[in-house]
Every structure is written in C-alpha cells, then in structure tokens.
Design a protein around this motif. Structure first.
Motif, PDB file in Angstrom:
ATOM      1  N   HIS A 299     -10.048   4.595  -5.904  1.00  9.81           N
ATOM      2  CA  HIS A 299     -10.598   3.058  -5.641  1.00  9.81           C
ATOM      3  C   HIS A 299     -11.807   3.302  -6.624  1.00  9.81           C
ATOM      4  O   HIS A 299     -12.320   4.259  -6.431  1.00  9.81           O
ATOM      5  CB  HIS A 299     -11.592   3.211  -3.844  1.00  9.81           C
TER       6      HIS A 299
ATOM      7  N   ASP B 231       0.960  -1.041  -0.181  1.00  4.96           N
ATOM      8  CA  ASP B 231       0.162  -0.182   0.511  1.00  4.96           C
ATOM      9  C   ASP B 231       0.335   1.192  -0.332  1.00  4.96           C
ATOM     10  O   ASP B 231       2.135   1.590   0.290  1.00  4.96           O
ATOM     11  CB  ASP B 231      -0.865  -0.178   0.830  1.00  4.96           C
TER      12      ASP B 231
ATOM     13  N   ASP C  75     -10.528  -4.605  -4.685  1.00  2.72           N
ATOM     14  CA  ASP C  75      -9.978  -3.771  -3.477  1.00  2.72           C
ATOM     15  C   ASP C  75     -10.039  -5.126  -2.740  1.00  2.72           C
ATOM     16  O   ASP C  75     -11.220  -6.434  -3.049  1.00  2.72           O
ATOM     17  CB  ASP C  75     -10.946  -2.837  -2.828  1.00  2.72           C
TER      18      ASP C  75
HETATM   19  C1  BGC Z   1      -8.060  -0.769   1.196  1.00  7.38           C
HETATM   20  C2  BGC Z   1      -7.065  -0.612  -0.227  1.00  7.38           C
HETATM   21  C3  BGC Z   1      -5.793  -1.131  -0.069  1.00  7.38           C
HETATM   22  C4  BGC Z   1      -6.264  -2.544   0.333  1.00  7.38           C
HETATM   23  C5  BGC Z   1      -5.071  -2.924   0.742  1.00  7.38           C
HETATM   24  C6  BGC Z   1      -8.596  -1.842   1.741  1.00  7.38           C
HETATM   25  O1  BGC Z   1      -9.125  -2.109   2.434  1.00  7.38           O
HETATM   26  O2  BGC Z   1      -9.291   0.056   0.505  1.00  7.38           O
HETATM   27  O3  BGC Z   1      -7.429   0.952  -0.238  1.00  7.38           O
HETATM   28  O4  BGC Z   1      -5.314  -1.014  -1.133  1.00  7.38           O
HETATM   29  O5  BGC Z   1      -7.021  -2.550   1.053  1.00  7.38           O
HETATM   30  O6  BGC Z   1      -4.145  -3.399   2.318  1.00  7.38           O
END
Ligand code: BGC
Length: 767
Positions: free
Chosen positions: A182, A76, A260
């Motif tokens: 997103h 992330d 996601d």
């Molecule tokens: C988030 C994303 C993130 C993903 C992986 C999700 O809960 O909305 O932004 O990239 O988790 O960690």
C-alpha cells in the motif's frame, strides 16, 4: 462471448458509418475520442465488491460493451487468492491454496523460491478466470506490533524490494497483473483510514519509498495501490508528488494507480493526484468526478490519460483476450510448493542438539493450544485459512512416521472447543479484523505430566500469535501470557528432570520476547505463518528432512521499547472499531464510506493514533540496534543450520557504477545445507551520519554437500550506496572509504574489504 460481441460490433460498423470503434491496441486514441465524458468517468470508478461473476472477489473495472471494453477482474492476495469457495446454484468448489506468509517468503532470502510462489498464485488467478491479484504488500516492518506485518516482508528496504519484485515477476509470468500495495508509509493499522505518518524526506527516500522503488524498477507491476494513511499531512491518494513526481517521474512506473478500498476523502483530488481508478467506487464519487470533468476542475487531458492507462490495462487482461479458463487449478502441485518454500523460510533460533530429532525420537508430546489450533495465515483479506486444507502438527508427524500422545491431543481438542464456547458464546466469527481472542492454556496436573514424560520421547511447546488487517497488536502480546509461561516452566522442569528435551515452536505473525524464557528450551524454532502445509513444513525441519536455511527478515528485540521506533507506535491503544462504524452508520449514505470519512468527527489529535511521528528517522530496525550497539535477542539476518559454513573472500570490486564481491562458501559440517550470504556496507560519512551497516546485496547458495564449496558473486550498483541529501534533493554518494562486509547476519561479519570512492557523486531527483 467477447468474440461474438466484437464480430457483431464490426458488422454494425460496416452498416453504419457513424458506429463506434472497437478497442484494440491500435484504436485506443480513437476509442477515447469517441467516448462520452460519462463513459470516461465510468471507467475510472470501480464496480463494487464481492458479487457478480466472481463472488468474494474485491471488484472489477467497468465494462463498456459498445467499444468491446471488458472488465478487469481483481481479487486479493498475497497469501491466498481470495474468492468465495462456493457459489449459488453451483456444485463446484473454487478452492485456492494458502501459500506461505510474507515473513516466510522474506525469511527464505531466496528470490527464485518467492518467484515460484508468485507464479503459482498467479496461475490460480488465471485458472479461475480473473485478471489482477491485489498483492504483494510491501510496507516495512517498522514495529513488531503492526497488524499486517505478516503480509509484508522486512524491516529492510532492499530485502523487501527484491522479494516483492520476485513475487510480482512470478505473478506476471502468467499474463496476470500484480498490484503492489500500500503506497506508502502504511506501517500501522490503528486508525489506518485517517492517521498521518510524519516522516523526514531522508527516511522516506532511504526506507519507506526505497522498497517500492526497487520493486517498481525490477518488476514493473501492472498496477499500484495507494494507501489509506496520510504522509506528512496529505492522504497518499491525494498526493500528486508521491504518484506523479516520484512514482512515475523518478522511477518510470508505466502502469495504473488505484486507490485502496474507500481511501481518502476527495475522489476528485485523487484523480488529480494521478490515481487512475477509485476503488471500490461510489455513486457520489462518480457524480463528483463527472462534475469536475465538466467544469474543468479535472483537466480533460488528465482524465484522458487515466482512461488510456485503464484501456491499456484492459488490453493486457485475459478477460479481454477471451481466455477460456479451466476453473480448476493444480492444487496438489501448489501444496507441494507451499510445503517446500515455507520450510525454507522457517528459522532455527536456538539449538543445543535437540534438533533434528534423533532416531530415538518416536513419539512427540505436543503442548500449547496452538499445537492444535495452528496459525497458517493472517486474519483479514490477506489470507484466512480454510480448515479442510490445513495440515496440522499431528498429521505432519504422522506423515513423517512419528506418533504423538493422542490422549494429550484429545484433551487439547476438547479444551479448545470449551474455550471457544467461553470466548464466543454466539459461535466463532467467520474471520476477525482484530487479533483474535485466543484460548488460554490448559492446566495439566503433576500426575498427568509425569505420565506424559514417561510415555513421550520429547516435548514440543507451541506458542502462537495471530494478527491481521484493521488492528495492531498490543505490547502485552509481545510477551508470553502467564498461562504460556507456566506451561513452559512445567514442561521444561518435568522433561529435563527425566533427561528429555524440550523444543519451543513459535507460530507467530511477528517477533515476540524470547530472552527471558529461551534457556528453558533445548531448541527454539520460528515457523512464522507457513500456509496450508504448516504441519508438514514444520515437521520437515524438526526431523531434518529439510536443513533450516531461513533467516530473520527483522530484528528480534530483547524487550518492547528497545527499538527507537517503539516510542512512537500505538502499542497500548485499543482502537474503538464500533465507534468508527457508528460514525459510518450515522452518515447520510451508509454505503458511502468516503463520505463517512468526511463526517467522522476526529477528536483532538491523539499521538500515535491520529498522527505518528517517525522520530527515529532512518534509525529503524537493525540500522538503529547495530549502530547504537543496543543488544538484541536475535539480529537481522540471523538463523542457524544443522551444519556450519566457512567463508573465503575471493574478490571485492568497486569499479564505476559496478560493485561486487565474490565469496567461496564451504560446508564444514556433516549434513548438506544452504547458506544465505549477506553483504553489508558502511558508507563514507560525507555530509550525513551513516548507519554502521546497510544491506546492499544477498544471495542464497544451492544445497552444498559436506566438504563441498560454492562460489557466489554478489553485485550491486555503486550508486545504491548513496544516502539521500534532502537539501540537495539528490542521492549523494560521499567521497571516501567504504567498508564492505560479507556476513552471516548483521552481527556476524565473516570477511571485510574496503573500497575508495574518489569523487563525490550527486544523483538528483525530480522536484
Ligand atoms: C485492503 C487492501 C485490499 C482491499 C480490497 C482493503 O481494505 O487494505 O489490501 O486489497 O481492501 O479488498
């Protein structure tokens, strides 16, 4: 290792004519031909989170060694590369930089600066051996209360799109993939896994998709992440129109689409809708996709297309290339960059001459618990600061040769520790997915205050607001607490009585109310969440080492409820996370969140929780305030400088599809500074109502010395002044007169020109 595997596999191919092909750019077709359907499905399901080669990262795609198919490793962002700093049986520390927040980046209005941030974080991804950064996020700032605003950029799609494109181009300049997320209309966190954003086609096209469209066309991210929410009744990850018709069809997106993490309900529907990878991947989803591939519910050509896109992604990765990554990154250079860019994204809101500090200012009294408990970043996965890398205000002042009232500072440190004990008797949570319950302000007696006024030259009162993934803020947080207001009144009265000045510093994730108290301050500075160099970046602006040039990427309303969108946002709702997790725990398979989503019994649909009506349509942000003449505290694009600038319009042209203005910007003040030039257009009405102004171009000058000028040319496509005509399923450039305004902010137009479009123009989109 990979090279050895390939060699071995080549050798085997010679020995056994039947052996499989090794993946190279020229063998994709053959590899797909030789793969079993099970292997194909494996590729489309992520490999879980957190463990393995890169602890703390978000996941990876599956490797299939017999074809030389390697994993693509993902982690992330956007503020920080999220990997664990410590690994088992490993003394090395994997430290990453906390870069400036999305709001700071957008407030720079400087695409080159943001590109350099993208390049630096991309470099960290590469140096630590991963392949894809799950960033940037670029949903629009529809409400000041959205928990993830600080990961996003702006209420305006052009600014948001250009800044996102710059970040992506920076990341990808390292041979690292970005993941734009997103997608789409994910503008609230409350009930984010299930809520339905109900929005008109015109608002979708002109606002909530437009920002993504710009970023896709200008940067071609390697990957895109669909969002958790539904749009008009369909989960975005199960909506083929969004992914295929619009993203790939209309905009020409070439890369891979992933879901996601645990989004949607039906993995088969997600694949059929054009998602190529289901994240983080569950066994049940694998079984469902395999069954669907075998019985034709997922056509084999479609499965093969997703496999192809995954293989194309793998081929681009450094892991595939066997990159020998150093596991060290240039933290010093990245800290310096963070300090610089964050300072450029700090916005001076008010100033009666208190800033920059005069030479007489030697000692600064710091008030407000946030002064000693700075918010460098979001909570949740987007950022999270690690104590040992955060430069605080005391340190920032010291670095600038200034002192602070250490007695007062020590009292605050103790107060914060006591408050945290009160709030968290079992210890501070490592990070929170809800806005943190933060310490209250501490009482200061009249005697103490009198002593402090005597000992200090100036007061700085810091107000903080934190937020993050998983929850929105409550409308109460838009206002100062009683403790904050009491403190400000007390400090303001005491310092002003002694002829000394008061600066208010806003270390906030998003706008707050300012109009009722700002007159108590001599200067107000909005620092947003500047990243790990917070203390240095802020002090650079306070002392004038950096002349502020940040501009608000969103409108600051006078009060909550003034924006048209406020009527439809969960501003009073406290989402019951524990009930939600209980539903997960009761499911047959606790790990299977997608299945839990299915089993979670939704109560009767609640407005703004289960569905949110975007009744304001296109009248969001300044498009509403400016057109309907609703007064604001600070308008979109606003920000002061320690100098002034004069504007002279040299040229304005609309010729064919090319529109441009050329303007001469002159520094008419006494210190060097940078100016942000904003071009707004009021379009001819045609068949639709048009906002009074819409941002069509912006540019930032270099550092202009007093008395010097810079000539800036801003260009945009004439077709980009079109509005979306839903009935015609086309962008419509109306015939008539267009007013082109060169402005300092949306409320401060400096020069105006007009242009004529002689013939209506339609630009159809896919059905
Ligand atoms: C988030 C994303 C993130 C993903 C992986 C999700 O809960 O909305 O932004 O990239 O988790 O960690």
């Amino acid at each position: 290792m990979r090279k050895i595997a390939i060699l071995a596999s080549c050798l085997l191919s010679v020995l056994f004519a039947q052996a499989q092909t090794v993946l190279t750019p020229n063998t994709i077709d053959q590899v797909i031909k030789e793969m079993t359907v099970e292997e194909k499905v494996d590729l489309l399901i992520g490999c879980g989170q957190g463990k393995g080669k890169f602890p703390g990262s978000a996941g990876r795609s599956r490797d299939i060694p017999r074809f030389g198919i390697t994993s693509a490793y993902m982690a992330d962002g956007p503020h920080r590369l999220i990997i664990a700093e410590k690994r088992e049986f490993d003394s090395h520390e994997y430290i990453t930089t906390e870069f400036p927040s999305g709001a700071n980046c957008a407030a720079t209005f400087d695409v080159e600066a943001v590109k350099s941030v993208g390049a630096a974080i991309g470099r960290e991804v590469s140096d630590y051996g991963l392949d894809i950064l799950l960033a940037p996020g670029e949903n629009l700032l529809r409400s000041p209360l959205c928990g993830r605003n600080n990961e996003y950029y702006s209420e305006d799609p052009l600014l948001s799109g250009k800044i996102a494109a710059a970040y992506i181009n920076g990341v990808q300049s390292n041979g690292i993939g970005a993941c734009l997320k997103h997608f789409a209309v994910n503008n609230q966190e409350t009930n984010r896994n299930m809520m339905d954003s109900r929005v008109s086609e015109r608002a979708l096209r002109e606002l909530y998709l437009r920002n993504f469209e710009i970023a896709v066309k200008e940067a071609q991210p390697w990957t895109i992440m669909t969002s958790y929410n539904k749009v008009n009744g369909k989960y975005t990850c199960e909506d083929r129109r969004l992914t295929e018709t619009i993203l790939r069809g209309d905009w020409g997106f070439q890369g891979l689409v992933m879901t996601d993490w645990n989004a949607g309900r039906d993995a088969v529907a997600s694949i059929n809708a054009g998602n190529d990878m289901i994240q983080p991947g569950q066994q049940k989803q694998r079984e469902a996709i395999l069954a669907a591939a075998k019985d034709g519910t997922i056509p084999m050509e479609l499965l093969d297309l997703s496999v192809r896109r995954t293989l194309e992604l793998v081929l681009k990765t450094k892991t595939y290339a066997g990159y020998n990554y150093p596991e060290e990154t240039d933290l010093k250079a990245h800290a310096a960059l963070t300090r610089k860019v964050a300072a450029e994204g700090i916005v001076l809101l008010q100033n009666n001459g208190a800033l920059p500090f005069s030479e007489k200012v030697q000692q600064v009294a710091l008030y407000g618990q946030t002064s000693f408990n700075l918010i460098a970043a979001t909570t949740g996965f987007g950022g999270t600061i690690h104590g040992h890398t955060l430069v605080g205000l005391v340190e920032g002042l010291r670095n600038a040769g200034l002192t602070t009232d250490m007695e007062l500072a020590q009292r605050y440190v103790k107060h914060i520790a006591d408050e945290n004990k009160r709030l968290y008797p079992n210890g501070l949570p490592p990070f929170s997915i809800t806005p943190l319950n933060r310490p209250d302000e501490m009482p200061i007696s009249a005697e103490e205050m009198a002593e402090q006024v005597k000992n200090n030259c100036i007061a700085v009162v810091t107000i903080g607001r934190i937020s993050g993934e998983g929850a929105d803020r409550n409308s109460k947080e838009f206002y100062l607490t009683d403790g904050e207001l009491g403190l400000l009144k007390q400090v303001s009265a005491a310092y002003h009585a002694a002829g000394k000045q008061v600066v208010v510093l806003l270390n906030v994730c998003s706008p707050i109310e300012t109009a009722s108290w700002r007159d108590m301050a001599d200067a107000v500075v909005c620092a947003f969440e500047p990243g790990q160099e917070t203390g240095n970046s802020i002090v650079d602006v306070l002392t004038g080492k950096v002349n502020p040039s940040g501009r608000l990427p969103m409108t600051w309303a006078l009060k909550y409820g003034d924006a048209a969108a406020d009527a439809n946002f969960p501003s009073e709702y406290v989402f019951d996370m524990s009930a939600f997790f209980k539903a997960y725990a009761n499911s047959d398979n606790m790990k299977n969140a997608a299945e839990a989503n299915q089993k979670y019994e939704e109560p009767k649909p609640i407005k703004d929780v289960d569905y949110t009506n975007y009744d304001e349509d296109i009248w969001m942000g300044y498009r509403y305030f400016d057109t309907k003449k609703v007064a604001v505290a600070y308008p979109f694009g606003y920000g002061l400088s320690y100098t002034d600038f004069g504007y002279e319009l040299l040229k304005s042209e609309v010729v064919g599809d090319k529109s441009s203005v050329t303007v001469k910007v002159t520094n008419t003040g006494k210190v060097a500074g940078r100016e942000v030039v904003q071009v707004y257009v009021h379009a001819a009405k045609g068949s639709m109502d048009k906002p009074e102004k819409e941002l069509r171009a912006f540019a930032k000058t270099g550092l202009i010395q007093p008395g010097q000028s810079e000539v800036v040319t801003l260009e945009w496509k004439t077709g980009d002044m079109a509005s979306f005509n839903t009935k015609a399923n086309a962008w419509e450039l109306a015939k008539g007169t267009y007013t082109i305004m060169v402005a300092h902010d949306v409320n401060d137009v400096r020069c105006t020109a007009t242009a004529k479009v002689d013939k209506k123009q339609l630009y159809p989109v896919n059905k």
